[in-house]
Design an enzyme around this catalytic site. Structure first.
Site, mmCIF file in Angstrom:
data_model
loop_
_atom_site.group_PDB
_atom_site.id
_atom_site.type_symbol
_atom_site.label_atom_id
_atom_site.label_comp_id
_atom_site.label_asym_id
_atom_site.label_seq_id
_atom_site.Cartn_x
_atom_site.Cartn_y
_atom_site.Cartn_z
ATOM 1 N N THR A 258 0.875 -1.183 0.000
ATOM 2 C CA THR A 258 0.000 0.000 0.000
ATOM 3 C C THR A 258 0.903 1.221 0.000
ATOM 4 O O THR A 258 1.965 1.200 0.610
ATOM 5 C CB THR A 258 -0.898 -0.022 1.255
ATOM 6 O OG1 THR A 258 -1.868 -1.034 1.091
ATOM 7 C CG2 THR A 258 -1.594 1.317 1.475
ATOM 8 N N THR B 18 -0.980 2.842 6.736
ATOM 9 C CA THR B 18 -0.980 1.518 6.093
ATOM 10 C C THR B 18 -1.080 0.450 7.171
ATOM 11 O O THR B 18 -0.399 0.527 8.202
ATOM 12 C CB THR B 18 0.286 1.273 5.248
ATOM 13 O OG1 THR B 18 0.311 -0.108 4.859
ATOM 14 C CG2 THR B 18 1.567 1.609 5.997
HETATM 15 N N1 ASP Z 1 -4.785 -0.388 4.767
HETATM 16 C C1 ASP Z 1 -4.997 -1.175 3.580
HETATM 17 C C2 ASP Z 1 -6.364 -1.761 3.595
HETATM 18 O O1 ASP Z 1 -6.808 -2.221 4.624
HETATM 19 C C3 ASP Z 1 -4.006 -2.276 3.414
HETATM 20 C C4 ASP Z 1 -2.596 -1.951 3.750
HETATM 21 O O2 ASP Z 1 -2.249 -0.848 4.153
HETATM 22 O O3 ASP Z 1 -1.773 -2.822 3.578
HETATM 23 O O4 ASP Z 1 -6.979 -1.837 2.552
#
Ligand code: ASP
Length: 306
Positions: free
Chosen positions: A171, A222
């Site tokens: 991400t 993230t």
């Molecule tokens: N926060 C993102 C989500 O839940 C995923 C990530 O940051 O890896 O979609």
């Protein structure tokens, strides 16, 4: 003082799968995106342009879980989420569940600047994109062999890969302060590998994955999106500074190292405050990250301290 920080996801691949050659490729991708965003600030450009350009560069890099290289839903599609916020005006724009937009961050910015809305989803967002001159790309644009293999491993119940761990690799986000003191934040993701279709995480949710307010700071997050939404992570950090008298480091540490773990939320954030100070904190094994402030050198890191 202007400055920029970016992330390419919290969490890491299992050590055995993160060869040093691979790690170097991630570092190079981060360094290139950082340089793209920093050059905007250096030539007197706005924080909004800097975060848009840096995130778009990461979306174009198939190593990261955003744009090309996004993870797959359980039924084998790529559904993309992105958001952006302008700290000077508190305007914000976001898209969720888009499947034909090459650079979702650019569409999120267009929602902010050229619509009466904050968040557009799915086919409605794509029809809006067409009215603003975006070209749609076929779904196959987002298909990468690596992400497909990861989906197959999840479907086969490979215990070494949790959907959480592998989607965290990638991400992307950026936060910036420009030479006029304006803050901006942007985040873009394919979400979590093997997610149910229609699932929306924190990245397009203003106040959870992204927030910017010139009176406090700009944040991009993230991590495990469901928990980041429940903890309103990005806004909580800004509010601790604005109303709680915390400095940037304190606010970030309280949320990432205390509030999130209490809910079982793994991940991290990058943030910049109105003085141009940068914080990058995570409670996972690592977080792909890079930053550069005016007069300083570019710094790129993956694990704690390196
Ligand atoms: N926060 C993102 C989500 O839940 C995923 C990530 O940051 O890896 O979609």
């Amino acid at each position: 003082m202007f400055g920029l920080a970016i992330h390419g996801g919290a969490g890491t691949l299992p050590r055995a799968e993160m060869s040093s050659e691979r790690e170097q490729r991630y570092r190079a991708g981060l360094a290139a995106a950082l340089a793209t965003g920093y050059s905007v600030l250096e030539s007197g450009g706005t924080s909004l342009d800097a975060v848009t350009r840096a995130v778009a560069a990461l979306e174009d890099d198939p190593l990261f879980n955003a744009g090309r290289g996004a993870v797959f839903t359980i039924d084998g599609r790529n559904e993309l989420d992105a958001s952006i916020m302008d700290g000077a005006t508190l305007r914000a724009g976001a898209v969720s569940g888009v499947t034909h937009i090459k650079n979702p961050i650019e569409l999120a910015r267009t929602v902010m600047e050229h619509s009466d809305y904050v968040l557009l989803a799915g086919s409605g967002a794509e029809e809006f994109a067409l009215t603003r001159g975006f070209r749609l790309v076929p779904r196959s644009y987002f298909h990468t062999a690596e992400r497909w293999r990861q989906l197959e491993r999840i479907r086969a119940g490979d215990g070494k890969l949790s959907p959480l761990t592998i989607s965290h690799v990638g991400t992307v986000g950026a936060v910036a302060r420009d030479s006029h003191g304006r803050l901006a934040a942007a985040t873009s993701t394919g979400g979590m590998t093997g997610k149910r279709y229609g699932r929306i995480g924190d990245s397009p949710v203003i106040g959870a994955g992204t927030y910017a307010d010139d009176r406090s700071c700009a944040v991009s997050a993230t991590g495990h999106g469901e928990i980041f939404i429940r903890a309103a992570v990005a806004h909580d950090i800004c509010a601790r500074m604005r109303f709680g008298g915390r400095d940037l480091d304190q606010a970030v540490r309280e949320v990432v190292l205390e509030e999130l773990p209490a809910l079982g939320g793994e991940g991290g954030v990058i943030a910049v405050d109105r003085r141009g100070r940068v914080a990058m904190e995570f409670n996972s094994e690592g977080m792909f990250r890079a930053s550069r402030v005016q007069g300083g050198e570019a710094e790129v890191a993956v694990y704690r301290g390196a």
